[in-house]
Design a protein around this motif. Structure first.
Motif, mmCIF file in Angstrom:
data_model
loop_
_atom_site.group_PDB
_atom_site.id
_atom_site.type_symbol
_atom_site.label_atom_id
_atom_site.label_comp_id
_atom_site.label_asym_id
_atom_site.label_seq_id
_atom_site.Cartn_x
_atom_site.Cartn_y
_atom_site.Cartn_z
ATOM 1 N N GLY A 1 12.319 20.552 25.629
ATOM 2 C CA GLY A 1 11.669 20.142 26.865
ATOM 3 C C GLY A 1 12.562 20.080 28.077
ATOM 4 N N ASP A 2 13.782 20.649 27.982
ATOM 5 C CA ASP A 2 14.723 20.652 29.106
ATOM 6 C C ASP A 2 14.967 19.221 29.584
ATOM 7 N N ILE A 3 15.478 18.381 28.688
ATOM 8 C CA ILE A 3 15.491 16.933 28.910
ATOM 9 C C ILE A 3 16.895 16.331 29.018
ATOM 10 N N ASP A 4 17.918 17.155 29.129
ATOM 11 C CA ASP A 4 19.279 16.644 29.287
ATOM 12 C C ASP A 4 19.422 16.019 30.674
ATOM 13 N N VAL A 5 19.892 14.762 30.722
ATOM 14 C CA VAL A 5 20.010 14.088 32.023
ATOM 15 C C VAL A 5 21.172 14.624 32.846
ATOM 16 N N GLY B 1 31.626 7.509 23.682
ATOM 17 C CA GLY B 1 30.332 7.948 24.209
ATOM 18 C C GLY B 1 30.385 8.427 25.636
ATOM 19 N N LEU B 2 31.570 8.575 26.193
ATOM 20 C CA LEU B 2 31.713 8.924 27.604
ATOM 21 C C LEU B 2 32.077 10.388 27.829
ATOM 22 N N MET C 1 30.765 5.294 33.316
ATOM 23 C CA MET C 1 29.649 4.416 32.952
ATOM 24 C C MET C 1 28.693 4.262 34.130
ATOM 25 N N GLU C 2 29.223 4.320 35.321
ATOM 26 C CA GLU C 2 28.384 4.206 36.508
ATOM 27 C C GLU C 2 27.365 5.355 36.564
ATOM 28 N N THR C 3 27.824 6.566 36.233
ATOM 29 C CA THR C 3 26.924 7.719 36.228
ATOM 30 C C THR C 3 25.850 7.565 35.161
ATOM 31 N N ILE C 4 26.244 7.108 33.970
ATOM 32 C CA ILE C 4 25.279 6.938 32.883
ATOM 33 C C ILE C 4 24.250 5.874 33.238
ATOM 34 N N LEU C 5 24.689 4.785 33.839
ATOM 35 C CA LEU C 5 23.747 3.741 34.264
ATOM 36 C C LEU C 5 22.792 4.289 35.317
#
Length: 359
Positions: free
Chosen positions: A221-225, A203-204, A241-245
């Protein structure tokens, strides 16, 4: 290379009578989506599409027209496909590894039309010239966005002498985009969920928001983080993982079942809002992926699924009914109740409640 050319010449001599016969059949001139004037058969019988995009679009138009397929097909997907796909020769993409074998199968398939696909980093004119040895006309469809499918289906209807079919698929496609636009017009940007698209077995990996691989997130809706510029067409941007958190997405969309099956048991993901709130979804992919890789016409259904998943109140469709209708129209199959459950609940996991699924 000399050996390959000798092989091609030998095969061409064996199929030359058929080429001469096909050239004598009735023909007509059309204008393809690059504005090229091309003389094509009045009613093409076998069409080869060397691009994944083209092959899938051709399948939607009429699977019996396919001269060959480009990937090995998972037998588990046969129940969702036209019976001809079980015996269809695997030609591949012609270019690259295995080129000589692929060319031999292609020549033996006797296509009377080639459907090329104009897309960023997809095919160059030099590669198109390699196919001229077939003495077969080739036409271009142009796809810079999923929204181009409205025009693509109309064009294919004319090119394949199946205008009613092309117009039918085009109308469905355009209505889908219109309904989505009308829905989003009523939803302020700050009320749209933040979505993380999880790729890879851990998932990374993900995609920048401007990537072709996440066009559905743009349309929904242009919703990609993950906001960045795509470094290459392949994608798979590596994440920490730090970026995802830090992103703390409201929703996670997952490609790999292996990762989906274990995400709730991984402590490192436990503090992500999407996991805490059970808003983690495995993307449907039978028989073709609804979201990406390759980004095909199935994304039209994928967009409906995504909108109903993200905005169930504002986009209150019956996803089971819509899935059945889509498969009937685009895939020419009637899904059984069991098949419908398998398509919409591919993980067999009841920890999350798939939209429209029965308890």
């Amino acid at each position: 290379h000399d050996g390959v050319l000798i092989m091609i010449r030998r095969i061409l001599l064996s199929v030359l009578p058929m080429l001469i016969l096909s050239s004598a059949l009735s023909a007509r001139e059309i204008t393809d989506m690059l504005g090229r004037k091309v003389t094509v058969p009045e009613t093409p019988k076998k069409v080869y599409a060397p691009s994944p995009y083209g092959a899938y679009a051709l399948y939607a138009m009429d699977p019996t027209l396919l001269a060959g397929w480009i990937f090995e097909i998972d037998p588990a997907n046969y129940p969702y496909l036209h019976k001809s796909m079980q015996t269809l020769p695997m030609i591949g993409r012609v270019f690259g590894a295995g080129q000589s074998a692929n060319l031999e199968v292609l020549l033996a398939a006797h296509p009377d039309l080639i459907l090329m696909w104009s897309h960023v980093n997809e095919f160059s004119e030099k590669e198109a010239q390699k196919l001229q040895i077939l003495n077969t006309p080739f036409i271009y469809a142009v796809d810079e966005s999923i929204e181009d499918y409205t025009a693509i289906f109309k064009f294919l209807g004319k090119a394949l002498n199946k205008e009613a079919r092309g117009n039918q698929l085009s109308a469905y496609t355009e209505k889908t985009f219109t309904d989505v636009r009308n829905t989003l017009a009523k939803i302020p940007a700050d009320q749209r969920p933040k979505v993380y698209y999880a790729e890879g077995l851990d998932g990374l990996s993900t995609e920048c928001d401007d990537s072709i691989h996440v066009q559905l997130l743009k349309l929904a809706g242009d919703i990609d983080v993950h906001r960045c510029h795509t470094s290459n067409h392949k994608g798979f941007e590596k994440m920490s993982m730090e970026t995802i958190l830090g992103y703390n997405p409201d929703v996670i969309l997952i490609q790999e079942k292996m990762f989906y099956d274990k995400i709730y048991s991984l402590p490192i993901w436990a503090n992500v809002n999407a996991v805490k709130n059970k808003r983690v979804y495995l993307i449907p992919k039978a028989p073709f992926n609804w979201f990406d890789r390759p980004p095909s016409f199935m994304r039209i259904m994928g967009l409906k699924w995504l909108m109903s998943t993200l905005y169930p109140k504002q986009y209150p469709i019956d996803i089971r009914k819509e899935t059945r209708s889509f498969y009937r129209l685009f895939m020419n199959i009637d899904l059984s109740q069991k098949q419908l459950d398998e398509v919409l609940r591919p993980s067999g996991d009841y920890r999350t409640k798939p939209i429209g699924a029965t308890p």
